[in-house]
Design a protein around this motif. Sequence first.
Motif, PDB file in Angstrom:
ATOM      1  N   LEU A 192      -9.565   1.428  -2.246  1.00  0.00           N
ATOM      2  CA  LEU A 192      -9.408   0.530  -3.386  1.00  0.00           C
ATOM      3  C   LEU A 192      -8.102  -0.266  -3.332  1.00  0.00           C
ATOM      4  O   LEU A 192      -8.096  -1.494  -3.481  1.00  0.00           O
ATOM      5  CB  LEU A 192      -9.477   1.353  -4.677  1.00  0.00           C
ATOM      6  CG  LEU A 192      -9.520   0.569  -5.977  1.00  0.00           C
ATOM      7  CD1 LEU A 192     -10.731  -0.362  -5.995  1.00  0.00           C
ATOM      8  CD2 LEU A 192      -9.586   1.513  -7.165  1.00  0.00           C
ATOM      9  N   LEU A 193      -6.995   0.447  -3.097  1.00  0.00           N
ATOM     10  CA  LEU A 193      -5.688  -0.222  -3.115  1.00  0.00           C
ATOM     11  C   LEU A 193      -5.557  -1.289  -2.019  1.00  0.00           C
ATOM     12  O   LEU A 193      -5.240  -2.445  -2.325  1.00  0.00           O
ATOM     13  CB  LEU A 193      -4.564   0.816  -3.027  1.00  0.00           C
ATOM     14  CG  LEU A 193      -3.148   0.260  -3.064  1.00  0.00           C
ATOM     15  CD1 LEU A 193      -2.846  -0.384  -4.411  1.00  0.00           C
ATOM     16  CD2 LEU A 193      -2.126   1.362  -2.795  1.00  0.00           C
ATOM     17  N   PRO A 194      -5.834  -0.950  -0.738  1.00  0.00           N
ATOM     18  CA  PRO A 194      -5.761  -1.996   0.294  1.00  0.00           C
ATOM     19  C   PRO A 194      -6.695  -3.170  -0.011  1.00  0.00           C
ATOM     20  O   PRO A 194      -6.337  -4.328   0.219  1.00  0.00           O
ATOM     21  CB  PRO A 194      -6.203  -1.272   1.574  1.00  0.00           C
ATOM     22  CG  PRO A 194      -5.945   0.158   1.322  1.00  0.00           C
ATOM     23  CD  PRO A 194      -6.128   0.367  -0.151  1.00  0.00           C
ATOM     24  N   LEU A 195      -7.870  -2.860  -0.556  1.00  0.00           N
ATOM     25  CA  LEU A 195      -8.836  -3.906  -0.871  1.00  0.00           C
ATOM     26  C   LEU A 195      -8.235  -4.928  -1.837  1.00  0.00           C
ATOM     27  O   LEU A 195      -8.462  -6.130  -1.719  1.00  0.00           O
ATOM     28  CB  LEU A 195     -10.092  -3.276  -1.491  1.00  0.00           C
ATOM     29  CG  LEU A 195     -11.232  -4.228  -1.863  1.00  0.00           C
ATOM     30  CD1 LEU A 195     -11.875  -4.794  -0.607  1.00  0.00           C
ATOM     31  CD2 LEU A 195     -12.271  -3.526  -2.718  1.00  0.00           C
ATOM     32  N   VAL A 196      -7.448  -4.429  -2.795  1.00  0.00           N
ATOM     33  CA  VAL A 196      -6.900  -5.301  -3.836  1.00  0.00           C
ATOM     34  C   VAL A 196      -5.653  -6.051  -3.359  1.00  0.00           C
ATOM     35  O   VAL A 196      -5.461  -7.213  -3.701  1.00  0.00           O
ATOM     36  CB  VAL A 196      -6.594  -4.467  -5.106  1.00  0.00           C
ATOM     37  CG1 VAL A 196      -5.860  -5.286  -6.145  1.00  0.00           C
ATOM     38  CG2 VAL A 196      -7.888  -3.925  -5.698  1.00  0.00           C
ATOM     39  N   VAL A 197      -4.803  -5.396  -2.567  1.00  0.00           N
ATOM     40  CA  VAL A 197      -3.501  -6.011  -2.260  1.00  0.00           C
ATOM     41  C   VAL A 197      -3.402  -6.627  -0.854  1.00  0.00           C
ATOM     42  O   VAL A 197      -2.416  -7.289  -0.551  1.00  0.00           O
ATOM     43  CB  VAL A 197      -2.335  -5.006  -2.447  1.00  0.00           C
ATOM     44  CG1 VAL A 197      -2.230  -4.584  -3.905  1.00  0.00           C
ATOM     45  CG2 VAL A 197      -2.494  -3.799  -1.551  1.00  0.00           C
ATOM     46  N   LEU A 198      -4.416  -6.412  -0.013  1.00  0.00           N
ATOM     47  CA  LEU A 198      -4.361  -6.998   1.331  1.00  0.00           C
ATOM     48  C   LEU A 198      -5.462  -8.043   1.509  1.00  0.00           C
ATOM     49  O   LEU A 198      -6.635  -7.735   1.357  1.00  0.00           O
ATOM     50  CB  LEU A 198      -4.527  -5.915   2.403  1.00  0.00           C
ATOM     51  CG  LEU A 198      -3.550  -4.736   2.409  1.00  0.00           C
ATOM     52  CD1 LEU A 198      -3.904  -3.776   3.535  1.00  0.00           C
ATOM     53  CD2 LEU A 198      -2.117  -5.197   2.542  1.00  0.00           C
ATOM     54  N   ASN A 199      -5.055  -9.255   1.852  1.00  0.00           N
ATOM     55  CA  ASN A 199      -6.050 -10.283   2.186  1.00  0.00           C
ATOM     56  C   ASN A 199      -6.005 -10.664   3.655  1.00  0.00           C
ATOM     57  O   ASN A 199      -6.974 -11.168   4.205  1.00  0.00           O
ATOM     58  CB  ASN A 199      -5.819 -11.540   1.343  1.00  0.00           C
ATOM     59  CG  ASN A 199      -6.348 -11.355  -0.067  1.00  0.00           C
ATOM     60  OD1 ASN A 199      -7.418 -10.785  -0.243  1.00  0.00           O
ATOM     61  ND2 ASN A 199      -5.578 -11.798  -1.046  1.00  0.00           N
ATOM     62  N   ASP A 200      -4.852 -10.430   4.255  1.00  0.00           N
ATOM     63  CA  ASP A 200      -4.635 -10.831   5.640  1.00  0.00           C
ATOM     64  C   ASP A 200      -5.291  -9.818   6.572  1.00  0.00           C
ATOM     65  O   ASP A 200      -4.910  -8.655   6.613  1.00  0.00           O
ATOM     66  CB  ASP A 200      -3.118 -10.902   5.878  1.00  0.00           C
ATOM     67  CG  ASP A 200      -2.773 -11.268   7.303  1.00  0.00           C
ATOM     68  OD1 ASP A 200      -3.718 -11.462   8.102  1.00  0.00           O
ATOM     69  OD2 ASP A 200      -1.582 -11.359   7.620  1.00  0.00           O
ATOM     70  N   VAL A 257       0.836  -1.201   0.000  1.00  0.00           N
ATOM     71  CA  VAL A 257       0.000   0.000   0.000  1.00  0.00           C
ATOM     72  C   VAL A 257       0.876   1.258   0.000  1.00  0.00           C
ATOM     73  O   VAL A 257       0.610   2.216  -0.726  1.00  0.00           O
ATOM     74  CB  VAL A 257      -0.945   0.011   1.229  1.00  0.00           C
ATOM     75  CG1 VAL A 257      -1.889   1.211   1.169  1.00  0.00           C
ATOM     76  CG2 VAL A 257      -1.742  -1.284   1.284  1.00  0.00           C
ATOM     77  N   ILE A 258       1.952   1.229   0.797  1.00  0.00           N
ATOM     78  CA  ILE A 258       2.787   2.422   0.972  1.00  0.00           C
ATOM     79  C   ILE A 258       3.461   2.853  -0.336  1.00  0.00           C
ATOM     80  O   ILE A 258       3.396   4.023  -0.726  1.00  0.00           O
ATOM     81  CB  ILE A 258       3.865   2.176   2.054  1.00  0.00           C
ATOM     82  CG1 ILE A 258       3.209   1.981   3.424  1.00  0.00           C
ATOM     83  CG2 ILE A 258       4.857   3.341   2.109  1.00  0.00           C
ATOM     84  CD1 ILE A 258       4.142   1.442   4.487  1.00  0.00           C
TER      85      ILE A 258
END
Length: 276
Positions: free
Chosen positions: A211-219, A141-142
């Motif tokens: 949007l970005l965290p939603l796509v790249v974070l599952n944990d 995300v960063i």
Amino acid sequence: GMKSITTRNTLRVIILIVVASIVIGPLLAAFFGGFKGNSELRTNPLWLPDSWDAGNYIGILLDGNFWRYLGNSFFISLMTVFLTLVVGAAAAYVFSQIRFFGAKMILSYLLLGLMFPFAAAILPLFIKVRDLGLLDTYWAVILPQTAFGLSLAILLFKAFFDQLPKELFEAAYVDGCSYLRFFWSFTLPLSTPILATVGVFVFVQSWNNFLLPLVVLNDRSIYTWPLGMMQFQGEYLTQWNMILAFVTLTIIPAVIFFLAAQKYIVAGLTGGSVKG
């Protein structure tokens, strides 16, 4: 004469009150909504609650997950701000101080970055983040947030640096002060207004990014607060009062951050117009 000034000031105050109520109204409605029961929310969505029940707020504050989401958001936002300020200020300083071949072209390229919508890049971003092995890490995300924030940051910094007195640099240069030392000792300390302006802008964007965290974070353990709020929605079968309480509690840090930097921002916005 005097009359027209009074009229203008009165109009200005009225406009400011209207704008403030448009901005603050929903915040207050959310704050009050957090105290209401779900049935009361339907009958009385906007006004003061009939009975103030702090249960929702207390429930969320006692929930370890809430603090984890908040901590994750804080870390991601502050790292994004830090990287954007350091890289953006350094790059803008180079553009502002050093004449080199292709500078104009690179600046135009950065301007293009301003017109590029974040959502359009989400698929290539996901693939890139996955290939780098960064999925389910804070950096997923960063780093993209920093990359996307840099265009505006560099342009704002450059405009500010261009207004700093050139004589200062020439004097320091004669004294044998290097570009880098001048940047640290003179340019940055004089730039608190613009640092604060860009910092708040980047912080708020990162804080609210969904949007970005939603796509790249599952944990779940590294979810940011907007994703955490989605969890709440599932867990409580859309108890809107809970969600409003949750949103109120998560907006507070962004508001505090803004208020803390406010006086620097005002100085940054007005400083450019007055040549001393």
